[in-house]
Design an enzyme around this catalytic site. Structure first.
Site, mmCIF file in Angstrom:
data_model
loop_
_atom_site.group_PDB
_atom_site.id
_atom_site.type_symbol
_atom_site.label_atom_id
_atom_site.label_comp_id
_atom_site.label_asym_id
_atom_site.label_seq_id
_atom_site.Cartn_x
_atom_site.Cartn_y
_atom_site.Cartn_z
ATOM 1 N N VAL A 15 13.831 28.882 -19.055
ATOM 2 C CA VAL A 15 13.225 28.231 -20.204
ATOM 3 C C VAL A 15 13.673 26.774 -20.162
ATOM 4 O O VAL A 15 14.863 26.482 -20.003
ATOM 5 C CB VAL A 15 13.645 28.903 -21.522
ATOM 6 C CG1 VAL A 15 13.257 28.037 -22.716
ATOM 7 C CG2 VAL A 15 12.994 30.274 -21.640
ATOM 8 N N GLY A 42 11.440 26.837 -14.452
ATOM 9 C CA GLY A 42 12.078 27.443 -13.283
ATOM 10 C C GLY A 42 11.189 27.239 -12.084
ATOM 11 O O GLY A 42 9.964 27.461 -12.148
ATOM 12 N N MET A 221 6.200 12.624 -1.716
ATOM 13 C CA MET A 221 6.685 11.271 -1.983
ATOM 14 C C MET A 221 6.149 10.727 -3.311
ATOM 15 O O MET A 221 5.914 9.528 -3.457
ATOM 16 C CB MET A 221 6.300 10.352 -0.823
ATOM 17 C CG MET A 221 6.849 10.819 0.523
ATOM 18 S SD MET A 221 6.437 9.741 1.922
ATOM 19 C CE MET A 221 4.657 9.917 2.004
ATOM 20 N N ASP A 224 3.325 8.082 -3.812
ATOM 21 C CA ASP A 224 2.932 7.672 -2.463
ATOM 22 C C ASP A 224 2.314 8.809 -1.664
ATOM 23 O O ASP A 224 2.031 8.646 -0.472
ATOM 24 C CB ASP A 224 4.140 7.111 -1.702
ATOM 25 C CG ASP A 224 4.625 5.800 -2.289
ATOM 26 O OD1 ASP A 224 3.775 5.023 -2.775
ATOM 27 O OD2 ASP A 224 5.845 5.553 -2.286
ATOM 28 N N ASP A 256 6.715 21.442 -8.006
ATOM 29 C CA ASP A 256 6.420 22.879 -7.997
ATOM 30 C C ASP A 256 4.918 23.126 -8.010
ATOM 31 O O ASP A 256 4.425 24.060 -7.369
ATOM 32 C CB ASP A 256 7.065 23.555 -9.201
ATOM 33 C CG ASP A 256 8.575 23.436 -9.202
ATOM 34 O OD1 ASP A 256 9.157 23.327 -8.104
ATOM 35 O OD2 ASP A 256 9.177 23.442 -10.288
#
Length: 303
Positions: A15, A42, A221, A224, A256
């Site tokens: 959380v 997470g 990046m 970029d 992620d």
């Protein structure tokens, strides 16, 4: 996009407690925040949601506690249809990330592992075979990562973030290794057996990682874009993937989003370069909203 392909994520579920502020505090300084929010996060759970939203049938394997945070941690995964049958529920606390975000959308993050610490070798082996494209991160114990790699039946996407010690043989089974610039330098130092971090350009670091035995490397990046390196006979093939030009509001979970979307597109048979291009566009959409999972695009119409 309907698909019968599979992505399996073994990793962390937290959380996120996110504080919005004008600027990040310096060491020892107190800064008043404008607001805060409690949201699911997470790295493992974020990547599972991104993979599902990017079109892959997705399973998340992780651990939550027996506290009130567990329902928050898994809520958006359940809504997106991510399979949660092998999530472990333990006595104790669900993992928590404490996130500070400034007016320029930069962030700092502290993670309390909680139940994620239970995802060790014993827990992962008990989960059984891991089908399809397997995605792993560095927020569970190294023994759990090794066990997951051993149980993989398909390609392995390793996002070793945070960077933890992992045996060369396991690192080199990643195809691809997905990391940001700083993580790439840390892993290179680990493989080359030195304490000194390389200041070489990303393309050189990617080449050196391939020289150490990795089949492919993706270095994210931020604004970029991303760099894709694929090992060849003499030298790696290096391709730069441009980033979409957007105004960032909050970059939390963008990496992620990229990794989960990349895995989804690999699972449906796209090349690594094409998958990285899609993942870059997917991640760009995510930085235009607040939070991690809540900011991920629910439609692929503009991708």
């Amino acid at each position: 996009m309907a698909t019968t392909t599979q992505v399996t994520i073994v990793g962390s579920s937290n959380v996120d407690i996110t504080a919005m502020m004008r600027r990040l505090p310096s060491p020892g300084e107190t800064v008043l925040a404008d607001s805060y929010r409690l949201t699911p996060g997470g790295k493992g759970a974020n990547q599972a949601l991104a993979a599902a939203l990017a079109g892959a049938t997705t399973e998340f394997i992780g651990a939550v506690g027996n506290d009130s945070h567990a329902e928050i941690a898994l809520g958006q995964l359940a809504e997106a249809g991510v399979v949660l049958d092998r999530v472990k529920h333990i006595d104790g606390a669900t993992g928590v990330a404490i996130i500070s975000v400034d007016a320029q959308a930069e962030n700092s993050i502290a993670v309390i592992s909680g139940a994620n610490s239970a995802m060790d070798e014993v827990a992962v082996r008990a989960a059984g075979a891991l089908a399809g494209v397997l995605v792993l991160q560095g927020e569970i114990p190294a023994s759990g990562i090794r066990a997951a790699i051993d149980a993989a039946t398909g390609p392995i996407v390793l996002n070793l973030a945070p960077v933890i010690e992992l045996d060369r043989d396991y690192l080199c089974r990643a195809n691809p290794l997905v990391v940001n610039e700083h993580e790439a330098a840390l892993i290179l130092a680990q493989l080359e057996g030195t304490a000194e971090l390389s200041t070489d350009p990303e393309a050189v670091i990617a080449q050196r990682l391939c020289d150490q035995g990795l089949e492919s490397v993706v270095i994210t990046m931020g604004g970029d874009g991303a760099l894709v390196a694929q090992r060849g006979e003499d030298s790696a093939s290096i391709t730069t993937v441009a980033a979409s030009k957007v105004t960032a509001v909050d970059t939390t979970g963008a990496g992620d989003a990229f990794t989960g979307a990349l895995a989804a597109r690999l699972a449906i048979g796209e090349t690594l370069i094409d998958a990285a291009g899609f993942a870059s566009r997917f991640a760009a959409l995510s930085v235009q909203g607040h939070g991690a999972q809540a900011s991920y695009p629910r439609s692929l119409e503009n991708l």
